[in-house]
Write a protein that holds these residues in place. Structure first.
Motif, PDB file in Angstrom:
ATOM      1  N   SER A  29       9.719  -7.508   6.785  1.00  0.00           N
ATOM      2  CA  SER A  29       9.114  -7.635   8.572  1.00  0.00           C
ATOM      3  C   SER A  29       8.230  -7.006   8.550  1.00  0.00           C
ATOM      4  CB  SER A  29       9.611  -8.025   9.104  1.00  0.00           C
ATOM      5  OG  SER A  29      11.375  -7.352   9.421  1.00  0.00           O
ATOM      6  N   ASN A  30       8.646  -5.559   8.091  1.00  0.00           N
ATOM      7  CA  ASN A  30       7.676  -4.681   8.725  1.00  0.00           C
ATOM      8  C   ASN A  30       6.563  -4.403   7.693  1.00  0.00           C
ATOM      9  OD1 ASN A  30       9.436  -3.364  10.863  1.00  0.00           O
ATOM     10  ND2 ASN A  30      10.450  -2.202   9.788  1.00  0.00           N
ATOM     11  N   LEU A  50      -0.869  -9.929  -4.782  1.00  0.00           N
ATOM     12  CA  LEU A  50      -1.027  -9.542  -3.150  1.00  0.00           C
ATOM     13  C   LEU A  50      -0.721 -10.871  -2.301  1.00  0.00           C
ATOM     14  CD1 LEU A  50      -3.359  -6.986  -2.577  1.00  0.00           C
ATOM     15  CD2 LEU A  50      -0.494  -6.676  -3.030  1.00  0.00           C
ATOM     16  N   SER A  51       0.555 -10.503  -1.799  1.00  0.00           N
ATOM     17  CA  SER A  51       1.113 -10.933  -0.232  1.00  0.00           C
ATOM     18  C   SER A  51       0.773 -10.324   1.043  1.00  0.00           C
ATOM     19  CB  SER A  51       2.567 -11.885  -0.731  1.00  0.00           C
ATOM     20  OG  SER A  51       2.634 -12.807   0.442  1.00  0.00           O
ATOM     21  N   THR A  52       0.245 -11.346   2.053  1.00  0.00           N
ATOM     22  CA  THR A  52       0.324 -10.656   3.048  1.00  0.00           C
ATOM     23  C   THR A  52       1.589 -11.447   4.613  1.00  0.00           C
ATOM     24  OG1 THR A  52      -1.280 -11.949   4.198  1.00  0.00           O
ATOM     25  CG2 THR A  52      -2.571 -10.103   2.891  1.00  0.00           C
ATOM     26  N   SER A  53       1.816 -10.431   5.269  1.00  0.00           N
ATOM     27  CA  SER A  53       2.585 -11.187   6.008  1.00  0.00           C
ATOM     28  C   SER A  53       2.282 -12.595   6.940  1.00  0.00           C
ATOM     29  CB  SER A  53       2.803 -10.489   7.095  1.00  0.00           C
ATOM     30  OG  SER A  53       1.548  -9.983   8.089  1.00  0.00           O
ATOM     31  N   VAL A  54       0.822 -12.682   6.884  1.00  0.00           N
ATOM     32  CA  VAL A  54      -0.014 -14.453   7.768  1.00  0.00           C
ATOM     33  C   VAL A  54       0.417 -15.458   6.446  1.00  0.00           C
ATOM     34  CG1 VAL A  54      -0.852 -13.003   9.292  1.00  0.00           C
ATOM     35  CG2 VAL A  54      -1.536 -13.515   7.244  1.00  0.00           C
ATOM     36  N   GLY A  55       0.648 -15.238   4.905  1.00  0.00           N
ATOM     37  CA  GLY A  55       1.100 -15.616   4.049  1.00  0.00           C
ATOM     38  C   GLY A  55      -0.273 -15.793   3.353  1.00  0.00           C
TER      39      GLY A  55
END
Length: 117
Positions: A29-30, A50-55
């Motif tokens: 989550s960080n 790559l993957s971002t926290s917003v999907g």
């Protein structure tokens, strides 16, 4: 400092599959950016996925449709599912995470993937 522990590399025949896993010492989550790079002898490290926290996700053209990057929140791991592997996928694969787009990147120690018959 974020410590990263990778696992899942090895030797596989062409057309086979492997799953790499990366366990960060910090909660996913960080970590806004997580993913994988790879490097072959004499070459620069290159982005694989790559993957971002917003999907959102981003893939190198050569692996699109064959590799999938994902976050397992329950296990707190970053995984790379690799299908239909080819000899040209042979490389050392490195887990990569950042807390933000502008923050210091952290790297795993690397895990060898060898695709050969």
């Amino acid at each position: 400092q974020v410590q990263l522990v990778e696992s899942g590399g090895g030797l596989v025949q062409p057309g086979g599959s492997l799953r790499l896993s990366c366990a960060p010492s910090e909660s996913l989550s960080n970590l806004n950016l997580v993913g994988w790079y790879r490097q072959t002898p004499g070459n620069q490290r290159e982005l694989v996925a790559l993957s971002t926290s917003v999907g959102t996700t981003r893939y190198e053209d050569a692996v699109k449709g064959r590799f999938t990057v994902s976050r397992d929140v329950a296990k707190n791991t970053v995984d790379l599912q690799m299908n239909d592997l080819k000899p040209e996928d042979t490389a050392v694969y490195f887990c990569h995470v950042r807390r933000s787009y502008t923050s210091t990147p952290f790297w795993g120690q690397g895990t060898q993937v060898t695709v050969s018959s």
